[in-house]
Design a protein around this motif. Structure first.
Motif, PDB file in Angstrom:
ATOM      1  N   UNK A  98       0.820  -1.209   0.000  1.00 42.21           N
ATOM      2  CA  UNK A  98       0.000   0.000   0.000  1.00 42.21           C
ATOM      3  C   UNK A  98       0.855   1.260   0.000  1.00 42.21           C
ATOM      4  N   UNK A  99       2.041   1.176   0.584  1.00 34.18           N
ATOM      5  CA  UNK A  99       2.926   2.342   0.613  1.00 34.18           C
ATOM      6  C   UNK A  99       3.680   2.529  -0.705  1.00 34.18           C
ATOM      7  N   UNK A 100       3.821   1.459  -1.472  1.00 33.72           N
ATOM      8  CA  UNK A 100       4.562   1.532  -2.730  1.00 33.72           C
ATOM      9  C   UNK A 100       3.645   1.889  -3.897  1.00 33.72           C
ATOM     10  N   UNK A 101       2.424   1.347  -3.893  1.00 39.30           N
ATOM     11  CA  UNK A 101       1.490   1.596  -4.992  1.00 39.30           C
ATOM     12  C   UNK A 101       1.109   3.075  -5.042  1.00 39.30           C
ATOM     13  N   UNK A 102       0.799   3.564  -6.238  1.00 43.67           N
ATOM     14  CA  UNK A 102       0.495   4.988  -6.411  1.00 43.67           C
ATOM     15  C   UNK A 102      -0.961   5.252  -6.788  1.00 43.67           C
ATOM     16  N   UNK A 103      -1.692   4.213  -7.217  1.00 39.75           N
ATOM     17  CA  UNK A 103      -3.104   4.386  -7.580  1.00 39.75           C
ATOM     18  C   UNK A 103      -3.983   3.951  -6.413  1.00 39.75           C
ATOM     19  N   UNK A 104      -4.908   4.819  -6.039  1.00 41.94           N
ATOM     20  CA  UNK A 104      -5.753   4.515  -4.887  1.00 41.94           C
ATOM     21  C   UNK A 104      -6.592   3.262  -5.117  1.00 41.94           C
ATOM     22  N   UNK A 105      -7.084   3.060  -6.336  1.00 42.06           N
ATOM     23  CA  UNK A 105      -7.883   1.865  -6.628  1.00 42.06           C
ATOM     24  C   UNK A 105      -7.093   0.588  -6.366  1.00 42.06           C
TER      25      UNK A 105
ATOM     26  N   UNK B  21      -7.938  -2.148  -3.528  1.00 40.59           N
ATOM     27  CA  UNK B  21      -8.146  -3.546  -3.903  1.00 40.59           C
ATOM     28  C   UNK B  21      -7.305  -4.483  -3.042  1.00 40.59           C
ATOM     29  N   UNK B  22      -6.040  -4.119  -2.792  1.00 43.12           N
ATOM     30  CA  UNK B  22      -5.164  -4.948  -1.966  1.00 43.12           C
ATOM     31  C   UNK B  22      -5.717  -5.072  -0.549  1.00 43.12           C
ATOM     32  N   UNK B  23      -6.111  -3.943   0.025  1.00 41.50           N
ATOM     33  CA  UNK B  23      -6.651  -3.933   1.392  1.00 41.50           C
ATOM     34  C   UNK B  23      -7.952  -4.727   1.460  1.00 41.50           C
ATOM     35  N   UNK B  24      -8.862  -4.477   0.517  1.00 41.77           N
ATOM     36  CA  UNK B  24     -10.163  -5.153   0.531  1.00 41.77           C
ATOM     37  C   UNK B  24     -10.014  -6.658   0.373  1.00 41.77           C
ATOM     38  N   UNK B  25      -9.143  -7.078  -0.544  1.00 44.02           N
ATOM     39  CA  UNK B  25      -8.971  -8.513  -0.802  1.00 44.02           C
ATOM     40  C   UNK B  25      -8.404  -9.228   0.423  1.00 44.02           C
ATOM     41  N   UNK B  26      -7.436  -8.585   1.090  1.00 44.23           N
ATOM     42  CA  UNK B  26      -6.852  -9.196   2.286  1.00 44.23           C
ATOM     43  C   UNK B  26      -7.900  -9.369   3.376  1.00 44.23           C
ATOM     44  N   UNK B  27      -8.773  -8.381   3.527  1.00 44.49           N
ATOM     45  CA  UNK B  27      -9.813  -8.469   4.554  1.00 44.49           C
ATOM     46  C   UNK B  27     -10.899  -9.461   4.155  1.00 44.49           C
ATOM     47  N   UNK B  28     -11.287  -9.458   2.891  1.00 44.23           N
ATOM     48  CA  UNK B  28     -12.310 -10.395   2.429  1.00 44.23           C
ATOM     49  C   UNK B  28     -11.863 -11.841   2.599  1.00 44.23           C
ATOM     50  N   UNK B  29     -10.579 -12.089   2.373  1.00 41.95           N
ATOM     51  CA  UNK B  29     -10.030 -13.442   2.507  1.00 41.95           C
ATOM     52  C   UNK B  29      -9.605 -13.761   3.933  1.00 41.95           C
ATOM     53  N   UNK B  30      -9.837 -12.792   4.848  1.00 41.63           N
ATOM     54  CA  UNK B  30      -9.515 -12.969   6.270  1.00 41.63           C
ATOM     55  C   UNK B  30      -8.042 -13.304   6.479  1.00 41.63           C
ATOM     56  N   UNK B  31      -7.186 -12.717   5.681  1.00 45.30           N
ATOM     57  CA  UNK B  31      -5.744 -12.915   5.839  1.00 45.30           C
ATOM     58  C   UNK B  31      -5.183 -12.052   6.962  1.00 45.30           C
TER      59      UNK B  31
END
Length: 202
Positions: free
Chosen positions: A29-36, A40-50
């Motif tokens: 999240x700190x390296x990526x530059x596009x908010x989308x 997506x990274x944050x949402x997917x990690x939470x959806x998969x309960x990682x």
């Protein structure tokens, strides 16, 4: 990338070294530059309960300020109840529409206190529920059957359920807003439903 804060634990798989998901998500999240992409990274990690929202919040604080602005914004969306990129786009569409802001990820209960369902967006006075139906999470027949059963359960309680594909939200926003507006108008023309809504705790 270089860091002064080495992970507490590292793992290896042959020549590949990796860290816990919470650290991987925060670093990405700190390296990526596009908010989308960050969303997506944050949402997917939470959806998969990682990892959990608390884990990510702690990692955000521990990692310092540099590069954390968009990561912080993505976590703020999750705290508001947004659990996927499609839902986040839906929220942006609604906030710019002039419609009343709904409760996001609302848990609905009937007059007896029995749980009915959780819906993506809920307009209490009108008794209108809107769902973002992403094919990514409804690929199996069982998933589709579950969605249909939820729709029937909502309708059985007098709720006006609406379903929108992410593509429709992205490409035909005014049409989506028009349908919601008509449903809200229909709901406001009748007495309020005996439904209690509780926001999902982030």
């Amino acid at each position: 990338h270089r860091t002064r804060r080495m992970p507490e634990r590292c793992f290896t798989n042959g020549a590949i070294a990796y860290v816990k998901p919470v650290r991987a998500v925060a670093d990405a999240a700190r390296i990526l530059t596009r908010f989308d992409d960050i969303r997506a990274v944050v949402s997917e990690a939470l959806l998969r309960k990682m990892c959990t929202l608390d884990d990510l919040t702690e990692e955000l604080s521990a990692g310092g300020i540099p590069g954390s602005g968009l990561f912080r914004e993505a976590l703020a969306e999750v705290r508001d109840g947004i659990r996927s990129v499609a839902e986040a786009e839906f929220r942006l569409l609604l906030r710019g529409s002039g419609l009343p802001v709904p409760m996001f990820n609302a848990q609905l209960y009937d007059a007896a206190g029995t749980f009915i369902a959780m819906v993506d967006a809920w307009w209490q006075r009108a008794g209108v529920a809107a769902e973002v139906d992403s094919r990514a999470y409804h690929l199996s027949a069982d998933d589709q059957d579950y969605t249909n059963e939820r729709h029937a359960e909502l309708a059985a309680h007098g709720i006006l359920p609406l379903h929108f594909a992410p593509k429709a939200i992205r490409k035909t926003g005014p049409v989506v807003i028009g349908k919601i507006e008509r449903a809200i108008g229909k709901g406001l023309a009748r007495p309020p439903l005996p439904i209690t809504a509780v926001p999902l705790a982030a």
